[in-house]
Scaffold this motif. Structure first.
Motif, PDB file in Angstrom:
ATOM      1  N   SER A  16       8.983  66.700  60.959  1.00  0.00           N
ATOM      2  CA  SER A  16       8.612  66.093  59.694  1.00  0.00           C
ATOM      3  C   SER A  16       9.300  64.736  59.573  1.00  0.00           C
ATOM      4  CB  SER A  16       9.038  66.993  58.536  1.00  0.00           C
ATOM      5  OG  SER A  16      10.445  67.068  58.480  1.00  0.00           O
ATOM      6  N   PRO A  17       8.796  63.851  58.727  1.00  0.00           N
ATOM      7  CA  PRO A  17       9.430  62.551  58.564  1.00  0.00           C
ATOM      8  C   PRO A  17      10.889  62.655  58.153  1.00  0.00           C
ATOM      9  CG  PRO A  17       7.292  62.589  57.469  1.00  0.00           C
ATOM     10  CD  PRO A  17       7.580  63.979  57.940  1.00  0.00           C
ATOM     11  N   ALA A  18      11.260  63.710  57.445  1.00  0.00           N
ATOM     12  CA  ALA A  18      12.644  63.853  57.001  1.00  0.00           C
ATOM     13  C   ALA A  18      13.583  64.144  58.162  1.00  0.00           C
ATOM     14  CB  ALA A  18      12.748  64.969  55.965  1.00  0.00           C
ATOM     15  N   SER A  22      13.932  57.749  61.617  1.00  0.00           N
ATOM     16  CA  SER A  22      13.325  56.708  60.797  1.00  0.00           C
ATOM     17  C   SER A  22      12.732  57.264  59.508  1.00  0.00           C
ATOM     18  CB  SER A  22      12.236  55.990  61.601  1.00  0.00           C
ATOM     19  OG  SER A  22      11.237  56.922  61.978  1.00  0.00           O
ATOM     20  N   GLY A  23      13.005  58.541  59.216  1.00  0.00           N
ATOM     21  CA  GLY A  23      12.485  59.181  58.017  1.00  0.00           C
ATOM     22  C   GLY A  23      13.193  58.703  56.757  1.00  0.00           C
ATOM     23  N   ARG A  24      13.128  59.543  55.749  1.00  0.00           N
ATOM     24  CA  ARG A  24      13.735  59.221  54.461  1.00  0.00           C
ATOM     25  C   ARG A  24      15.211  58.910  54.655  1.00  0.00           C
ATOM     26  NH1 ARG A  24      14.213  63.365  49.588  1.00  0.00           N
ATOM     27  NH2 ARG A  24      14.776  64.609  51.363  1.00  0.00           N
ATOM     28  N   PHE A  25      15.681  57.842  54.090  1.00  0.00           N
ATOM     29  CA  PHE A  25      17.057  57.346  54.155  1.00  0.00           C
ATOM     30  C   PHE A  25      17.440  56.794  55.527  1.00  0.00           C
ATOM     31  CE2 PHE A  25      17.481  60.890  50.964  1.00  0.00           C
ATOM     32  CZ  PHE A  25      17.457  60.064  49.853  1.00  0.00           C
ATOM     33  N   LEU A 178      23.276  62.087  52.725  1.00  0.00           N
ATOM     34  CA  LEU A 178      21.874  61.694  52.849  1.00  0.00           C
ATOM     35  C   LEU A 178      21.142  62.595  53.837  1.00  0.00           C
ATOM     36  CD1 LEU A 178      22.232  57.798  52.830  1.00  0.00           C
ATOM     37  CD2 LEU A 178      21.457  59.278  50.964  1.00  0.00           C
ATOM     38  N   SER A 181      20.431  65.794  52.075  1.00  0.00           N
ATOM     39  CA  SER A 181      19.402  65.664  51.044  1.00  0.00           C
ATOM     40  C   SER A 181      18.008  65.510  51.632  1.00  0.00           C
ATOM     41  CB  SER A 181      19.728  64.499  50.105  1.00  0.00           C
ATOM     42  OG  SER A 181      19.630  63.281  50.793  1.00  0.00           O
ATOM     43  N   ARG A 182      17.919  65.106  52.901  1.00  0.00           N
ATOM     44  CA  ARG A 182      16.591  65.040  53.515  1.00  0.00           C
ATOM     45  C   ARG A 182      16.272  66.277  54.347  1.00  0.00           C
ATOM     46  NH1 ARG A 182      16.790  60.047  57.890  1.00  0.00           N
ATOM     47  NH2 ARG A 182      17.942  61.116  59.520  1.00  0.00           N
TER      48      ARG A 182
END
Length: 193
Positions: A16-18, A22-25, A178, A181-182
């Motif tokens: 997943s992007p998280a 390069s995902g969230r944060f 961070l 949290s992702r």
């Protein structure tokens, strides 16, 4: 139908992007990790400097009957630098001691809450340490404080390196928050439990 395309779909759905860098944060975590790796390089160089200075001291003392006045002082400064500059990368890699028994015995949602709370407490402690060490270096700069040894080293320099290590450690604590949290799991060293 081609099995390779099915496998690639399965693999892409697992990431997943998280969970990707390069995902969230990712824009915040990547530079913190880069600074952390640079701090680790400085820690390694500080350890190498200790080796060189102590070896030179031993050789000088045994062959020439003279002690090098800087070797013990600067080795101590290098040890403090190595300790603080390497701490952030140890945190990033999961090499610090962590008690995971509680995390393994509670449900996953509760373990995430506990990890998040521990990261917040760690961030607060590291921020306080960074503040105190930075203030100490600043006061040494303002007062022109020097070591009480023969070398009369301006204390702002070794204190600044230690303070910088604490700042990098604080940033890495924020990066750990961070990551949590992702949805990432924090790194755990293979031999540390």
């Amino acid at each position: 139908m081609d099995n390779r395309s099915d496998n690639s779909l399965d693999q892409s759905s697992e990431q997943s992007p998280a969970s990707t860098p390069s995902g969230r944060f990712g824009a915040l975590i990547a530079p913190i990790d880069a600074v952390t790796r640079a701090g680790n390089l400085i820690a390694g160089l500080a350890l190498l400097a200790i080796l060189v200075m102590i070896t030179a001291e031993i050789v000088s003392r045994n062959l020439f009957g003279r002690s090098l006045p800087f070797s013990w002082d600067y080795s101590a400064y290098a040890m403090g630098t190595a300790f603080m500059m390497g701490a952030a990368d140890a945190l990033r890699r999961g090499a610090h001691v962590r008690v995971t028994a509680v995390l393994e015995s509670v449900p996953r949602p509760l373990s995430r809450v506990i990890e998040f709370g521990a990261c917040l407490a760690g961030l607060a402690a590291c921020a306080a340490l960074a503040w105190a060490l930075s203030e100490m270096a600043w006061l040494s700069f303002q007062r022109g404080s020097t070591s009480s040894t023969v070398m009369r080293t301006p204390l702002v320099w070794p204190q600044s390196l230690v303070a910088l290590g604490a700042i990098i450690l604080t940033l890495q604590c924020a990066a750990q928050l961070l990551r949590l949290s992702r949805g990432e799991r924090l790194a755990e060293g293979a031999a540390i439990e």
